[in-house]
Design a protein around this motif. Structure first.
Motif, PDB file in Angstrom:
ATOM      1  N   LEU A  36      10.394   3.429   6.796  1.00 30.32           N
ATOM      2  CA  LEU A  36       9.998   3.341   5.386  1.00 30.32           C
ATOM      3  C   LEU A  36      10.034   1.890   4.905  1.00 30.32           C
ATOM      4  O   LEU A  36      11.042   1.211   5.057  1.00 30.32           O
ATOM      5  N   ALA A  37       8.916   1.457   4.345  1.00 33.35           N
ATOM      6  CA  ALA A  37       8.911   0.133   3.720  1.00 33.35           C
ATOM      7  C   ALA A  37       8.663   0.399   2.244  1.00 33.35           C
ATOM      8  O   ALA A  37       7.543   0.682   1.836  1.00 33.35           O
ATOM      9  N   PHE A  38       9.732   0.426   1.454  1.00 30.79           N
ATOM     10  CA  PHE A  38       9.550   0.822   0.054  1.00 30.79           C
ATOM     11  C   PHE A  38       8.845  -0.259  -0.756  1.00 30.79           C
ATOM     12  O   PHE A  38       9.224  -1.421  -0.728  1.00 30.79           O
ATOM     13  N   GLY A  39       7.833   0.185  -1.447  1.00 39.61           N
ATOM     14  CA  GLY A  39       7.107  -0.725  -2.329  1.00 39.61           C
ATOM     15  C   GLY A  39       6.701   0.086  -3.542  1.00 39.61           C
ATOM     16  O   GLY A  39       7.163   1.204  -3.733  1.00 39.61           O
ATOM     17  N   ALA A  40       5.795  -0.448  -4.349  1.00 36.67           N
ATOM     18  CA  ALA A  40       5.414   0.237  -5.584  1.00 36.67           C
ATOM     19  C   ALA A  40       4.792   1.600  -5.317  1.00 36.67           C
ATOM     20  O   ALA A  40       4.949   2.527  -6.094  1.00 36.67           O
ATOM     21  N   ASP A  41       4.055   1.732  -4.185  1.00 37.38           N
ATOM     22  CA  ASP A  41       3.312   2.979  -3.969  1.00 37.38           C
ATOM     23  C   ASP A  41       4.062   3.978  -3.081  1.00 37.38           C
ATOM     24  O   ASP A  41       3.488   4.950  -2.619  1.00 37.38           O
ATOM     25  N   ASP A  42       5.326   3.698  -2.833  1.00 34.68           N
ATOM     26  CA  ASP A  42       5.990   4.512  -1.825  1.00 34.68           C
ATOM     27  C   ASP A  42       6.810   5.675  -2.370  1.00 34.68           C
ATOM     28  O   ASP A  42       7.504   6.348  -1.634  1.00 34.68           O
ATOM     29  N   THR A  43       6.729   5.917  -3.656  1.00 34.01           N
ATOM     30  CA  THR A  43       7.521   7.010  -4.228  1.00 34.01           C
ATOM     31  C   THR A  43       7.107   8.342  -3.619  1.00 34.01           C
ATOM     32  O   THR A  43       7.953   9.150  -3.224  1.00 34.01           O
ATOM     33  N   ALA A  44       5.786   8.583  -3.516  1.00 30.45           N
ATOM     34  CA  ALA A  44       5.294   9.857  -2.965  1.00 30.45           C
ATOM     35  C   ALA A  44       5.750  10.015  -1.523  1.00 30.45           C
ATOM     36  O   ALA A  44       6.176  11.094  -1.090  1.00 30.45           O
ATOM     37  N   GLU A  45       5.704   8.909  -0.786  1.00 29.93           N
ATOM     38  CA  GLU A  45       6.121   8.910   0.623  1.00 29.93           C
ATOM     39  C   GLU A  45       7.599   9.291   0.732  1.00 29.93           C
ATOM     40  O   GLU A  45       7.994  10.137   1.532  1.00 29.93           O
ATOM     41  N   ALA A  46       8.421   8.670  -0.095  1.00 32.46           N
ATOM     42  CA  ALA A  46       9.866   8.943  -0.082  1.00 32.46           C
ATOM     43  C   ALA A  46      10.116  10.405  -0.446  1.00 32.46           C
ATOM     44  O   ALA A  46      10.941  11.077   0.169  1.00 32.46           O
ATOM     45  N   GLU A  47       9.380  10.890  -1.435  1.00 27.42           N
ATOM     46  CA  GLU A  47       9.597  12.281  -1.861  1.00 27.42           C
ATOM     47  C   GLU A  47       9.200  13.263  -0.773  1.00 27.42           C
ATOM     48  O   GLU A  47       9.847  14.287  -0.575  1.00 27.42           O
ATOM     49  N   ALA A  48       8.112  12.941  -0.051  1.00 25.02           N
ATOM     50  CA  ALA A  48       7.678  13.823   1.046  1.00 25.02           C
ATOM     51  C   ALA A  48       8.768  13.906   2.111  1.00 25.02           C
ATOM     52  O   ALA A  48       9.095  14.983   2.618  1.00 25.02           O
ATOM     53  N   LEU A  49       9.358  12.747   2.429  1.00 26.74           N
ATOM     54  CA  LEU A  49      10.419  12.732   3.447  1.00 26.74           C
ATOM     55  C   LEU A  49      11.672  13.444   2.962  1.00 26.74           C
ATOM     56  O   LEU A  49      12.349  14.133   3.735  1.00 26.74           O
TER      57      LEU A  49
END
Length: 479
Positions: A36-49
């Motif tokens: 995971l490389a958290f950035g502005a657009d990564d909220t959806a990615e984090a939530e999916a995980l």
């Protein structure tokens, strides 16, 4: 856990299980490398995980309840999960490969394939594509006018069984050439697959799977080590390419002799079969002398071959028709052979009937350790599906119990090696065989330990018998 609850299912993917057992759809996480490389657009990615992680936790609870219902908690915690950890170590160890030897084999099989192509073209007087079913049909049934095989949607079949049948029906050499061509091409692709998977450390690291075979057997991929034939000269030559690694002295192979038949003797409690094992004589010769009503000394190779096919066939749910095909004899003769066998070993016949009847009533079969296989088709109106399910019902408790015993044996051998403080290690499990790499000076101790742990993995009425061999490579370590 999902596998133990329902071993026949097609997918054990998290999203499929989440829908079925939690009624919850999972959004796919798109991180290709799992990082995971958290950035502005990564909220959806984090939530999916996070949703996936939550699903794993919730499925654990859902399956714990179901494992209790199917009586498989112990099997999960004492056999499958420890086996999983052991297989991970086996995959990391890998087995050393003699690359030069394998490359020479690949050249040899490639040459044999080319030779077969030339012979096939010469036998019909022109070139054609041996890999094209359409062209094969034109040559076989159009030009050569050979007897017709089984009809399929695309014409008459030219599969291996059809070619073998044609070889027996006609004087023409093409079916035999085609069989050789396919066999050599298969061997070539097996060796090619092995060469491709030799890693930078000079070893082949296969991937084992516990959830592919519904019977509980392990399978392997990349490369599939069960593809390496055991009984042919070519297979033995390929096994020559699996060698002892640096710092170790030799390979050791250990396997069970006739494990399925011993399990069948145990489950059926057939006194004649148990006695045949206890006599310490050659099993198939002993059984043949009883079935054919002759002295042991009068049993010839052909009689022994028929009885061996018969005994193993029963453990795999073989029908009289299947036996006839295997032995290339008349179905009527195969039926008589089966009936005579059952007269001698009535306990086996009664057991096989009982297994199918019980499975029809309960919907599943069970191994000695309680591994279930569900067979809803046992009550199907479709005769083919029903008969296929009956064959599975005959095969699952026997093959499944053998698979369970091999897993228990592996765990016990691994534990004993650790407790004894030995450096020797387990590398592979293929069918009923375990392959180990021996550290210098440990051979005798490892052999004694392997024999003790494997023969004690289960207590059967026909006791387990272990064969052990040692050599510089997998073939010369055979026994």
């Amino acid at each position: 856990a999902a596998y133990l609850v329902k071993p026949g299912r097609r997918s054990f993917a998290l999203d499929a299980l989440s829908i079925e057992y939690l009624g919850r759809e999972l959004a796919p996480a798109s991180a290709s490398d799992g990082q995971l490389a958290f950035g502005a657009d990564d909220t959806a990615e984090a939530e999916a995980l996070m949703a996936q992680a939550r699903a794993v936790l919730d499925l654990g609870g859902a399956f714990d309840e179901r494992l209790g219902e199917v009586g498989a908690r112990e099997l999960l915690h004492e056999v499958e999960l420890p086996t999983s950890a052991l297989l991970a170590r086996l995959e990391r160890h890998g087995i050393a490969a003699d690359r030069e030897h394998l490359e020479a084999m690949e050249q040899q099989f490639a040459g044999a394939v080319q030779q077969a192509v030339k012979e096939a073209h010469a036998s019909v007087g022109h070139e054609f594509n041996l890999g094209s079913p359409k062209q094969l049909q034109e040559v076989f049934f159009g030009e050569l006018n050979l007897p017709k095989t089984k009809k399929t949607k695309t014409g008459y079949t030219t599969d291996a069984d059809a070619l073998a049948w044609l070889a027996g029906q006609t004087e023409h050499e093409l079916p035999v050439i085609m069989l050789r061509h396919r066999e050599q091409a298969r061997l070539r692709s097996t060796v090619e697959g092995l060469i491709k998977t030799v890693a930078a450390d000079g070893r082949i690291h296969t991937t084992f799977s516990q959830t592919v075979a519904a019977t509980g057997r392990l399978s392997s991929t990349d490369p599939n080590l069960q593809n390496v034939p055991v009984r042919t000269d070519e297979g033995r030559a390929i096994r020559h390419g699996f060698v002892v690694g640096e710092g170790f002295e030799a390979l050791m192979t250990a396997d069970y002799s006739q494990i399925e038949l011993r399990v069948m003797a145990h489950l059926s409690e057939d006194e004649g079969l148990i006695e045949a094992f206890a006599s310490g004589e050659d099993l198939h010769t002993t059984v043949a002398s009883q079935v054919f009503g002759v002295e042991r000394s009068a049993v010839d190779g052909e009689m022994r071959r028929k009885i061996k096919a018969m005994s193993y066939g029963l453990a795999y749910g073989l029908s009289a028709f299947g036996l006839a095909q295997q032995l290339t004899i008349d179905p009527a003769e195969a039926r008589i052979l089966m009936e005579t066998y059952f007269e001698r070993f009535g306990g086996v016949r009664d057991y096989l009937r009982r297994v199918v009847d019980e499975a029809r009533a309960t919907g599943y079969t069970e191994t000695m350790l309680g591994r279930r296989r569900y067979l809803p088709d046992l009550n199907s109106d479709n005769r083919q599906r029903r008969e296929a399910a009956e064959r599975m019902a005959l095969n699952a408790p026997i093959q499944g119990t053998a698979a369970d015993i091999v897993k228990v044996a592996m765990l016990n051998v691994d534990r004993a090696l650790t407790e004894a403080g030995l450096t020797s290690r387990m590398l592979l499990q293929v069918h009923d065989e375990i392959v180990l790499e021996l550290a210098p000076g440990e051979r005798e101790q490892v052999e004694a330990l392997v024999r003790e742990q494997m023969s004690g993995a289960a207590h059967l009425r026909a006791p387990l018998d272990v064969s052990v061999g040692v050599g510089r490579d997998w073939d010369s370590a055979a026994h």
